[in-house]
Design an enzyme around this catalytic site. Structure first.
Site, mmCIF file in Angstrom:
data_model
loop_
_atom_site.group_PDB
_atom_site.id
_atom_site.type_symbol
_atom_site.label_atom_id
_atom_site.label_comp_id
_atom_site.label_asym_id
_atom_site.label_seq_id
_atom_site.Cartn_x
_atom_site.Cartn_y
_atom_site.Cartn_z
ATOM 1 N N GLY A 206 -32.174 45.648 -0.944
ATOM 2 C CA GLY A 206 -33.365 46.483 -1.063
ATOM 3 C C GLY A 206 -33.294 47.654 -0.094
ATOM 4 N N LYS B 186 -28.529 39.831 -9.022
ATOM 5 C CA LYS B 186 -27.509 39.288 -9.926
ATOM 6 C C LYS B 186 -27.673 37.776 -10.004
ATOM 7 C CE LYS B 186 -24.387 43.083 -8.780
ATOM 8 N NZ LYS B 186 -23.209 43.493 -8.020
ATOM 9 N N LYS C 20 -20.196 36.538 -13.471
ATOM 10 C CA LYS C 20 -18.980 36.909 -12.717
ATOM 11 C C LYS C 20 -18.844 36.114 -11.424
ATOM 12 C CE LYS C 20 -21.027 39.450 -9.333
ATOM 13 N NZ LYS C 20 -20.836 39.373 -7.883
ATOM 14 N N SER D 88 -18.265 39.346 1.003
ATOM 15 C CA SER D 88 -18.965 38.727 -0.127
ATOM 16 C C SER D 88 -19.462 37.332 0.230
ATOM 17 C CB SER D 88 -18.030 38.624 -1.336
ATOM 18 O OG SER D 88 -18.581 37.737 -2.291
ATOM 19 N N ASN E 254 -20.519 35.161 -1.980
ATOM 20 C CA ASN E 254 -19.996 34.203 -2.955
ATOM 21 C C ASN E 254 -18.569 33.792 -2.611
ATOM 22 O OD1 ASN E 254 -22.130 33.776 -5.084
ATOM 23 N ND2 ASN E 254 -22.122 36.007 -4.892
HETATM 24 N N1 LIG Z 1 -26.200 42.029 -0.403
HETATM 25 C C1 LIG Z 1 -25.395 42.640 -1.277
HETATM 26 O O1 LIG Z 1 -24.331 43.172 -0.916
HETATM 27 C C2 LIG Z 1 -25.788 42.724 -2.708
HETATM 28 C C3 LIG Z 1 -26.857 42.017 -3.212
HETATM 29 N N2 LIG Z 1 -27.154 42.093 -4.537
HETATM 30 C C4 LIG Z 1 -28.263 41.325 -5.084
HETATM 31 O O2 LIG Z 1 -29.448 41.661 -4.405
HETATM 32 C C5 LIG Z 1 -30.284 40.524 -4.335
HETATM 33 C C6 LIG Z 1 -30.936 40.482 -2.978
HETATM 34 O O3 LIG Z 1 -29.938 40.233 -2.050
HETATM 35 P P1 LIG Z 1 -30.018 40.644 -0.514
HETATM 36 O O4 LIG Z 1 -30.851 41.830 -0.320
HETATM 37 O O5 LIG Z 1 -28.623 40.684 -0.046
HETATM 38 O O6 LIG Z 1 -30.729 39.506 0.259
HETATM 39 P P2 LIG Z 1 -31.727 38.274 0.224
HETATM 40 O O7 LIG Z 1 -31.093 37.109 -0.412
HETATM 41 O O8 LIG Z 1 -32.126 38.184 1.604
HETATM 42 O O9 LIG Z 1 -32.944 38.692 -0.690
HETATM 43 C C7 LIG Z 1 -33.787 39.701 -0.421
HETATM 44 C C8 LIG Z 1 -35.245 39.383 -0.670
HETATM 45 O O10 LIG Z 1 -35.492 38.110 -1.343
HETATM 46 C C9 LIG Z 1 -36.518 37.421 -0.629
HETATM 47 N N3 LIG Z 1 -36.535 35.951 -0.771
HETATM 48 C C10 LIG Z 1 -37.626 35.250 -0.980
HETATM 49 N N4 LIG Z 1 -37.380 33.958 -1.129
HETATM 50 C C11 LIG Z 1 -36.096 33.795 -0.973
HETATM 51 C C12 LIG Z 1 -35.262 32.655 -1.023
HETATM 52 N N5 LIG Z 1 -35.718 31.437 -1.332
HETATM 53 N N6 LIG Z 1 -33.968 32.834 -0.756
HETATM 54 C C13 LIG Z 1 -33.509 34.056 -0.450
HETATM 55 N N7 LIG Z 1 -34.278 35.169 -0.426
HETATM 56 C C14 LIG Z 1 -35.553 35.051 -0.707
HETATM 57 C C15 LIG Z 1 -36.275 37.856 0.786
HETATM 58 O O11 LIG Z 1 -37.467 37.658 1.526
HETATM 59 P P3 LIG Z 1 -37.388 37.097 3.020
HETATM 60 O O12 LIG Z 1 -36.780 38.202 3.827
HETATM 61 O O13 LIG Z 1 -38.802 36.819 3.342
HETATM 62 O O14 LIG Z 1 -36.535 35.868 2.948
HETATM 63 C C16 LIG Z 1 -35.968 39.318 0.628
HETATM 64 O O15 LIG Z 1 -37.143 40.092 0.434
HETATM 65 C C17 LIG Z 1 -29.401 39.307 -4.628
HETATM 66 O O16 LIG Z 1 -29.874 38.730 -5.779
HETATM 67 C C18 LIG Z 1 -28.023 39.847 -4.876
HETATM 68 O O17 LIG Z 1 -27.437 39.324 -6.040
HETATM 69 C C19 LIG Z 1 -26.440 42.850 -5.394
HETATM 70 C C20 LIG Z 1 -25.393 43.571 -4.946
HETATM 71 C C21 LIG Z 1 -24.994 43.607 -3.576
HETATM 72 O O1 LIG Z 2 -22.471 41.336 -6.325
HETATM 73 C C1 LIG Z 2 -22.263 41.718 -5.208
HETATM 74 C C2 LIG Z 2 -21.521 42.964 -4.929
HETATM 75 O O2 LIG Z 2 -21.256 43.724 -6.071
HETATM 76 C C3 LIG Z 2 -22.778 40.943 -4.045
HETATM 77 O O3 LIG Z 2 -21.845 40.041 -3.698
HETATM 78 P P1 LIG Z 2 -22.166 38.781 -2.787
HETATM 79 O O4 LIG Z 2 -23.559 38.304 -3.184
HETATM 80 O O5 LIG Z 2 -21.094 37.828 -3.108
HETATM 81 O O6 LIG Z 2 -22.142 39.243 -1.370
#
Ligand SMILES: NC(=O)C1=CN([C@@H]2O[C@H](COP(=O)(O)OP(=O)(O)OC[C@H]3O[C@@H](n4cnc5c(N)ncnc54)[C@H](OP(=O)(O)O)[C@@H]3O)[C@@H](O)[C@H]2O)C=CC1
Ligand SMILES: O=C(CO)COP(=O)(O)O
Length: 335
Positions: free
Chosen positions: A19, A111, A194, A257, A259
């Site tokens: 975000g 994702k 994926k 990553s 994953n």
């Molecule tokens: N990080 C990356 O490099 C990438 C991430 N994404 C996608 O973005 C999405 C968000 O990922 P990311 O921003 O990295 O981080 P988080 O997994 O920390 O998710 C972000 C948000 O989800 C909220 N959340 C609420 N409940 C849960 C829970 N049970 N478990 C985890 N999070 C919760 C978090 O709130 P709170 O802070 O209160 O926990 C936060 O606002 C994922 O689905 C991922 O697939 C896609 C591409 C790249």
């Molecule tokens: O999908 C992703 C990057 O393209 C995020 O990967 P990870 O959740 O494995 O870190």
């Protein structure tokens, strides 16, 4: 004078690293962007220090504003990106749906897949806000590299031409290769499935298998999810693009990553709960691996390598079970 215009106003819901990264990209591109944060401490750090607490090394654009009020974030935004973990997505979508206006386009950057409904995130958004155009963002986009200004990709997908053009415009940046697709279902499904391949590949590496095995694991697991995608109506060509093989290669090989880290540690024999407790976030691939079996059963398919990956994830089989299932799969084809 700040040249940001209300016409380009964007909102991001979700204060994790994805975000914050997407909000930074749009703010740095000159769009007025508001980041909704669940955590007041995160909102304060963004507004005061222009840093995300989880990524203090990366400066966020000074024009990015954070708020803990969802109504404030959504007010006047033509584009809303949602980057909330799949386990919390429906709750966030419900709140967004109560506030959203029909002219706002809603995109998921998550994702993940919902359990036990097996809804994709755009379905969750559509169910919560039926009058809004919805879409997804896929591609090779690990946040650390985007924040560092390294070449990355975003695939924006929506059946609405206007919505995907709006998202592509808002996310434009010199280091981002942006592609657009009208085929929302294919891009979103592939972006979820994926992670099964990435986790399988990393299990092999973690278990000490070699690179011959790595290539084999990727080829076979990819073939299985490709057949699943085709059975569910996804365009097989999507697996060949950045949302498919591109993201697989990234998340099977990048130390950043989540994953991959999950798969490596499974391969080293650790249990799922212990692994997750040691990670900063819960990998979406856990839900993806668990979803393959019910999706495949619904489509009348048997996917033995994906089934073995699910067993390894749950601790039902040891990591080396991958070797046996791969050999058996090929012997069976020889007849
Ligand atoms: N990080 C990356 O490099 C990438 C991430 N994404 C996608 O973005 C999405 C968000 O990922 P990311 O921003 O990295 O981080 P988080 O997994 O920390 O998710 C972000 C948000 O989800 C909220 N959340 C609420 N409940 C849960 C829970 N049970 N478990 C985890 N999070 C919760 C978090 O709130 P709170 O802070 O209160 O926990 C936060 O606002 C994922 O689905 C991922 O697939 C896609 C591409 C790249
Ligand atoms: O999908 C992703 C990057 O393209 C995020 O990967 P990870 O959740 O494995 O870190």
């Amino acid at each position: 004078m700040d040249s940001r215009t209300a016409a380009e106003r964007c909102a991001v819901v979700g204060d994790g690293s994805m975000g914050a990264t997407l909000a930074h990209v749009m703010a740095a591109g000159g769009r007025e962007c508001v980041l909704w944060c669940a955590s007041p401490a995160t909102a304060e750090a963004v507004n005061r220090d222009h840093r995300h607490p989880a990524r203090p090394a990366h400066a966020l654009d000074g024009g990015l504003r954070a708020t803990t009020s969802l109504a404030d974030a959504l007010d006047g935004a033509s584009l809303v990106l949602v980057a909330v973990h799949s386990t919390a997505f429906a709750a966030a979508a419900g709140e967004i749906g109560a506030l959203a206006r029909p002219e706002q386009a809603l995109f998921s950057a998550t994702k993940g897949i919902e359990h036990p409904s097996l809804r994709l995130m755009s379905h969750v958004l559509r169910d919560a806000a039926p009058e809004c155009a919805v879409g997804t963002i896929g591609g090779t986009n690990i946040t650390g590299e985007i924040m560092a200004g390294q070449l990355s990709s975003l695939v924006v997908a929506s059946p609405s031409t206007e919505a995907r053009e709006r998202a592509a415009r808002a996310l434009a940046a010199p280091h981002l290769a942006i592609s657009a697709s009208a085929d929302l279902f294919s891009v979103e499904l592939v972006s979820v499935l994926k992670n099964t391949v990435s986790i399988a590949a990393a299990i092999g590496l973690g278990a000490g298998m070699g690179y011959n095995a790595l290539g084999l694991v990727v080829a076979r697991t990819l073939a299985e999810i490709r057949s699943l995608g085709a059975a569910l109506g996804a365009d097989p060509g999507t697996f060949d693009g950045p949302a498919g093989i591109g993201d697989i290669f990234l998340t099977a090989s990048s130390p950043q990553s989540l994953n991959r880290r999950l798969g490596m540690e499974l391969g080293q024999g650790r249990g799922l709960d212990e692994i997750v407790a040691g990670l900063p976030e819960v990998p979406e691939g856990i839900g993806a691996v668990r979803a393959v079996e019910p999706l495949a059963a619904g489509a009348g398919l048997s996917l033995p390598v994906c089934a073995a990956v699910a067993d390894i994830l749950e601790g039902v089989q040891p990591p080396r079970a991958l070797e046996r299932v791969l050999i058996e799969a090929y012997w069976k084809e020889l007849g």
